[in-house]
Scaffold this active site. Structure first.
Site, PDB file in Angstrom:
ATOM      1  CG  ASP A  12      -1.747  -1.300   1.233  1.00  0.00           C
ATOM      2  OD1 ASP A  12      -2.235  -1.710   0.174  1.00  0.00           O
ATOM      3  OD2 ASP A  12      -1.813  -1.919   2.309  1.00  0.00           O
ATOM      4  N   GLY A  16       0.544   1.272  -7.495  1.00  0.00           N
ATOM      5  CA  GLY A  16      -0.357   1.361  -8.648  1.00  0.00           C
ATOM      6  C   GLY A  16      -0.242   2.700  -9.344  1.00  0.00           C
ATOM      7  CG  ASN A  39      -1.639 -11.491  -1.531  1.00  0.00           C
ATOM      8  OD1 ASN A  39      -1.416 -11.231  -2.708  1.00  0.00           O
ATOM      9  ND2 ASN A  39      -0.717 -11.942  -0.718  1.00  0.00           N
ATOM     10  CB  ALA A  40      -1.389  -7.245  -4.187  1.00  0.00           C
ATOM     11  N   GLY A  41      -3.888  -5.271  -3.523  1.00  0.00           N
ATOM     12  CA  GLY A  41      -4.849  -4.401  -4.191  1.00  0.00           C
ATOM     13  C   GLY A  41      -4.103  -3.172  -4.648  1.00  0.00           C
ATOM     14  CG  HIS A  42      -1.148  -3.051  -7.027  1.00  0.00           C
ATOM     15  ND1 HIS A  42      -0.155  -3.549  -7.813  1.00  0.00           N
ATOM     16  CD2 HIS A  42      -0.853  -3.446  -5.762  1.00  0.00           C
ATOM     17  CE1 HIS A  42       0.708  -4.227  -7.061  1.00  0.00           C
ATOM     18  NE2 HIS A  42       0.290  -4.183  -5.818  1.00  0.00           N
ATOM     19  CB  THR A 122      -5.809 -10.763   2.010  1.00  0.00           C
ATOM     20  OG1 THR A 122      -5.165 -11.834   1.313  1.00  0.00           O
ATOM     21  CG2 THR A 122      -4.796  -9.667   2.319  1.00  0.00           C
TER      22      THR A 122
END
Ligand code: IMP
Ligand code: MG
Length: 332
Positions: A12, A16, A39-42, A122
Site C-alpha cells: 500500500d 499502482g 492478496n494485493a490491491g493496487h 487477506t
C-alpha cells in the site's frame, strides 16, 4: 530498458499510481506483474475512474502495452476474468502457463485456518495456493479451461522484449524471508523474487525503483513501531482502509529508517519513489515540479536521499496518475 518496481514498506505504498505513470510515460511493450497473487490491491485513478486491481498490472492504462502475469504469481481465475472485463483488456492480457491456480478450497482454507486469523491474512487463498505448489499438488492455470486462451509463455515474452516494466506487489516488510515473520505474506517479495516471478535473470534488470509512502501503514497483525490511534490518524488525514479487505489500516506517521535502509540493500534499489507527499505536507497537491514544492516538503525528500543514499526520482503529489514529479531526467 527493464525496470522493476517494488514496495519498500508493508504494501500500500502507492505502487499502482507510480506504475501507471511509468507505463504512460515510458511506453513499455510489456508490463508484467510479479508477487504473491490477488492478496494485493493496487489502485489507480485514470481518466476520472478508480480501478482497484488485484491480478492485472496497473500498466493497463497504456493501451499500447501488453499486460502479463508472471509464473511465480498465484492466479485466481475468477478475479482475473472479472478484471479483464472491468479494464477492457481482452486481447492484450496474458498469464504465464506455469502460474498456480487459486481454487475454492484454497480460499476456504485461508478464511478458516487458525493461523490465518493470527496473522490476519487477506483470505484470498494465496498462502494455501503457495503451499499446494510447494507440496507439488498445485493445479497449473493452463489446466483451467476458461483460462486457456489467455495462457502464454510470459518468461519468453519478457526476455524477447526490449522495454519491460515489472510490477512487484506487497512490501518488503511483508516478505516471508526478510519481513516481520511470521506476520508476513507467503513469499519473498523483494526485487530478485519479482524478477524470478516473471522469468528475468538479475543481470537483465536496469533499475530497481523502491516505492515508499511519506508515512507508514500496515494492514493485518504484527509488530509496527510508532503506531498511533485511529483518531489521531484521522486528524492527520492519514487513516486508510484496505483495498482488498476493507479493514482499517494501522498508521505510523514516521518513516522507519532502519527498516528502509535494509529494504534498499536487499532490493538493490537504484531509485526511489515517494508517494502521498501532499498528504504529509498539505498545500502541495498536484505539484509537478520539484522547485514548486514547499520548503518543508523539499527538505523531507532531501532527507530521504541523505539517509538512504538513493535518488528520489518520482514524487506523488495527488491521486491521479498524472499528479507526479518525475525528476529522472535531472537526477539520473
Ligand atoms: P496473506 O498475504 O493474505 O497471506 O496475508 C499475510 C499478511 O500480509 C497480512 O497481514 C495481510 O494483511 C498482508 N498483506 C498481503 N498482501 C498485502 C498487500 O498487498 N498490501 C498490504 N498488506 C498485505
Ligand atoms: Mg494495496
Amino acid at each position: 530498458m527493464k525496470n522493476i518496481l517494488v514496495g519498500g514498506q508493508y504494501g500500500d505504498e502507492g505502487k499502482g499510481k507510480i506504475i501507471s505513470h511509468l507505463a504512460l510515460s515510458d511506453n513499455p511493450e510489456i508490463v508484467a506483474r510479479g508477487g504473491v497473487g490477488p492478496n494485493a490491491g493496487h489502485k489507480v485513478l485514470y481518466e476520472g475512474n478508480w480501478y482497484s486491481l488485484r491480478m492485472l498490472p496497473c500498466g493497463f492504462v497504456n493501451k499500447n502495452s501488453k499486460i502479463m502475469i508472471g509464473a511465480g504469481v498465484c492466479v485466481d481465475p475468477e478475479v482475473f476474468l472479472k478484471e479483464l472485463e472491468l479494464t477492457g483488456t481482452a486481447g492484450r492480457a496474458f498469464v504465464d502457463k506455469r502460474c498456480t491456480a487459486i481454487l475454492q478450497k484454497h480460499k476456504d482454507e485461508d478464511a478458516s485456518a487458525e493461523l490465518s486469523k493470527k496473522i490476519g491474512t487477506t483470505k484470498t487463498g494465496c498462502g494455501p495456493a503457495v503451499v499446494s505448489r510447494a507440496r507439488r499438488d498445485g493445479v497449473l492455470i493452463a489446466d483451467i479451461p476458461e483460462m486457456q486462451k489467455y495462457t502464454i509463455d510470459v518468461a519468453q515474452a519478457v526476455n524477447n522484449a526490449k522495454n519491460v516494466l515489472l510490477e512487484g506487489s506487497q512490501g518488503f516488510m511483508l516478505s516471508v524471508l526478510y519481513g516481520t515473520y511470521p506476520f508476513v505474506t507467503s513469499k519473498d517479495v523483494s526485487a530478485s523474487s519479482v524478477a524470478a516471478d516473471v522469468g528475468l535473470g538479475p543481470t537483465s534488470i536496469d533499475h530497481v525503483i523502491m516505492v515508499i509512502k511519506s508515512y507508514t501503514t500496515r494492514v493485518g497483525n504484527g509488530p509496527f513501531p510508532a503506531e498511533i490511534p485511529v483518531e489521531e490518524a484521522v486528524k492527520m488525514n492519514m487513516q486508510e482502509y484496505g483495498t482488498v479487505t476493507g479493514r482499517p489500516r494501522r498508521t505510523s506517521p514516521e518513516l522507519h529508517w532502519e527498516d528502509l535502509r535494509f529494504a534498499v540493500q536487499v532490493n538493490g534499489a537504484t531509485q526511489m519513489a515517494v508517494t502521498k507527499l501532499d498528504v504529509r505536507f498539505p498545500g502541495n497537491n498536484g505539484v509537478k515540479k520539484f522547485a514548486d514544492l514547499s520548503g518543508e516538503a523539499r527538505r523531507f525528500v532531501d532527507q530521504i536521499e541523505a539517509k538512504l543514499g538513493v535518488p528520489v526520482t518520482l514524487i506523488g503529489t495527488g491521486p491521479d496518475a498524472r499528479d507526479i514529479i518525475d525528476r529522472r531526467a535531472e537526477v539520473l
